[in-house]
Enzyme design. Structure first.
Site, PDB file in Angstrom:
ATOM      1  CG  LEU A 171     -12.974 -12.006  -7.154  1.00  0.00           C
ATOM      2  CD1 LEU A 171     -13.613 -10.723  -7.689  1.00  0.00           C
ATOM      3  CD2 LEU A 171     -12.338 -12.797  -8.290  1.00  0.00           C
ATOM      4  CG  ASP A 172      -6.094 -12.954  -5.120  1.00  0.00           C
ATOM      5  OD1 ASP A 172      -6.517 -13.895  -4.431  1.00  0.00           O
ATOM      6  OD2 ASP A 172      -5.254 -13.095  -6.031  1.00  0.00           O
ATOM      7  NE  ARG A 173      -6.489  -6.741   1.662  1.00  0.00           N
ATOM      8  CZ  ARG A 173      -7.302  -6.302   2.622  1.00  0.00           C
ATOM      9  NH1 ARG A 173      -7.959  -5.172   2.476  1.00  0.00           N
ATOM     10  NH2 ARG A 173      -7.451  -7.006   3.730  1.00  0.00           N
TER      11      ARG A 173
END
Length: 306
Positions: free
Chosen positions: A137-139
């Protein structure tokens, strides 16, 4: 011994391949796993007797495979901190990632990531701590992330990752009201030629990308959407929603504006439906909406204080 995720046990059926090597290939062992099994300390027992790859089995035989020890990478240092475990067995670990933490260390950056925390978690349980990231997942996206505990489990999960046996669902709050209220966004995604870390719609060089969306709730200035990923491109949901004119609230990278109501993109992987690649059990896993998105939903509904 049953806690040891290096041990795999099968009973030979009539339609299974009978030569050990062919049986293992049939059961999705990769060539590197076969090599490691043979040359790095793996063991094969048939009916409690040690055997080699060329041994011929018969229906009803029990084959026990003890995988070789995996050497954890030094690139990911173990770190210790809270890990919100949603599901765990001998093959996989599913965690609920908070926003503001990356999935994996970037080449140039050190600092705490989910991979570091999961490595620390596995070491504290005295388990194989080799990191096998299945989904990332993106940050600043929160929600469910899947790690495999062995290379064998990783290869099995990889095979089903973008099929109906591995369904990923997200919740997002976007600007405006989406018309039609549900549908398929089918637009190819490529790397932005001006900013290498961004993605854009690219009809010439982009990769096919599909996102199914459905409006769950409408607000005067926004919508709550449920999304299902059919492909797994970087920033896919963020790029697709921006492309149809409804960027995610708080996603300043793609909307071009900072939103005072939330300090990250309002995107959360809330549900996974996975047909377990070993047990064939359907796992229905959920992570509750995080507090900042609950608060944003209350604000969008016109309430003062959640």
């Amino acid at each position: 011994m049953n806690k040891n995720n290096r041990i795999l046990k099968f009973t030979i059926d009539d339609d299974d391949k009978k030569i050990v090597r062919k049986f293992l290939v049939q059961h999705k062992f990769s060539s590197s796993q076969l090599h490691n099994l043979k040359n790095k300390g793996g063991l094969i027992f048939v009916n409690h007797k040690q055997r080699h790859f060329d041994f011929k089995m018969k229906p009803g035989d029990v084959i026990l495979i003890i995988m070789n020890e995996e050497e954890p990478s030094d690139l990911i240092a173990p770190m210790y901190g809270p890990v919100d475990v949603i599901y765990e067995d001998s093959y996989l670990l599913v965690v609920n990632k908070p926003h503001g933490i990356a999935s994996l260390p970037a080449k140039a950056k050190s600092g705490k990531t989910m991979a570091n925390l999961v490595k620390g978690y596995l070491l504290s349980k005295k388990e194989n701590s080799t990191i096998h990231l299945v989904t990332r997942l993106d940050r600043n996206t929160s929600g469910l992330m899947v790690f495999a505990k062995t290379s064998y489990a990783h290869s099995l999960l990889d095979r089903i990752l973008h099929t109906e046996d591995f369904q990923k669902f997200y919740l997002a709050m976007v600007y405006g009201q989406v018309e039609p209220e549900s549908g398929l966004i089918d637009l190819p995604i490529g790397i932005d030629p001006d900013v290498f870390y961004m993605r854009n719609i690219d009809h010439e060089k982009g990769k096919a990308s599909q996102t199914v969306y459905e409006t769950v709730e409408k607000f005067s200035t926004g919508s709550l959407l449920k999304l299902k990923l059919l492909t797994g491109r970087t920033h896919q949901i963020r790029v697709h929603l921006t492309a149809i004119g409804h960027p995610i609230i708080g996603d300043d990278m793609y909307s071009g504006k900072v939103d005072s109501r939330i300090d990250r993109q309002a995107l959360h992987c809330y549900r996974l439906n996975i047909v377990h690649p070993v047990t064939k059990q359907l796992l229905k896993l959920q992570a509750p909406l995080p507090a900042d998105m609950v608060m944003l939903k209350s604000v969008l509904r016109g309430e003062k204080n959640g």
